[in-house]
Write an enzyme that holds these catalytic residues in place. Structure first.
Site, short mmCIF file in Angstrom:
data_model
loop_
_atom_site.label_atom_id
_atom_site.label_comp_id
_atom_site.label_asym_id
_atom_site.label_seq_id
_atom_site.Cartn_x
_atom_site.Cartn_y
_atom_site.Cartn_z
N HIS A 1 0.29 -8.83 -9.81
CA HIS A 1 0.45 -9.13 -8.39
C HIS A 1 -0.89 -9.03 -7.68
CE1 HIS A 1 5.02 -8.05 -8.11
NE2 HIS A 1 4.75 -8.82 -9.15
N GLU B 1 -1.79 -7.40 -5.08
CA GLU B 1 -2.17 -6.02 -4.74
C GLU B 1 -2.72 -5.28 -5.95
OE1 GLU B 1 1.85 -6.68 -2.53
OE2 GLU B 1 0.81 -7.49 -4.28
N CYS C 1 5.94 -5.03 -2.99
CA CYS C 1 7.16 -4.69 -3.73
C CYS C 1 7.11 -3.20 -4.11
CB CYS C 1 7.29 -5.56 -4.98
SG CYS C 1 6.05 -5.17 -6.25
N CYS D 1 4.01 -2.35 -6.39
CA CYS D 1 2.73 -2.31 -5.69
C CYS D 1 2.68 -1.15 -4.70
CB CYS D 1 2.49 -3.65 -4.99
SG CYS D 1 2.30 -5.01 -6.18
#
Length: 149
Positions: free
Chosen positions: A56, A58, A86, A89
């Site tokens: 992701h 992040e 999410c 993260c």
């Protein structure tokens, strides 16, 4: 005096990363990490490119920022990300002890606030910065995906 380096300015930089993800056929989420008005990490989703569900924006940004600083704690940093993080993260942000998270669009189904995921107690959160633009890009991505299938 107007601060040219405000949350909107840095969210626009994160949005540029989201647009780069869009061009790569990745879910268009972008992130930047900032310390003292300096961007120290830029990232976007790479889950398809790397065939890695943890890639992701992040997570990529946390790794780059920690490498830049030479340490795993990001206490004096701010994460700007175009979509609410999410659970994964948000959990990683807890361990980085990031000082502030600023996100664009809310993720009603998968966002950390929906699941009440714990952030570090000192982490400040601001949502809704450039929300319309961030939300529109993600919606456009999935509309185009559906139309191709």
């Amino acid at each position: 005096m107007i601060d040219p380096f405000d949350d909107t300015y840095f969210m626009k930089r994160a949005f540029q990363e989201a647009e780069a993800a869009f061009e790569k056929n990745e879910v268009p989420i972008g992130a930047v990490i900032v310390i003292k008005n300096q961007i120290i990490a830029r990232a976007h989703n790479l889950t398809e490119t790397l065939n890695d569900v943890t890639a992701h924006a992040e997570m990529q940004a946390f790794t780059a920022a920690a490498d830049y600083l030479g340490g795993k704690y990001l206490k004096d940093c701010t994460l700007y990300v175009t979509l609410e993080p999410c659970q994964m993260c948000a959990g990683a942000s807890y361990w980085t002890q990031i000082g502030k998270i600023v996100y664009g669009a809310k993720d009603e189904q998968r966002g950390f606030e929906h699941y009440k995921t714990q952030l570090h107690p000192k982490t400040k959160v601001i949502g809704g910065v450039l929300e319309a633009e961030c939300s529109e890009l993600i919606k456009r991505f999935f509309i185009e995906k559906r139309n191709l299938n």
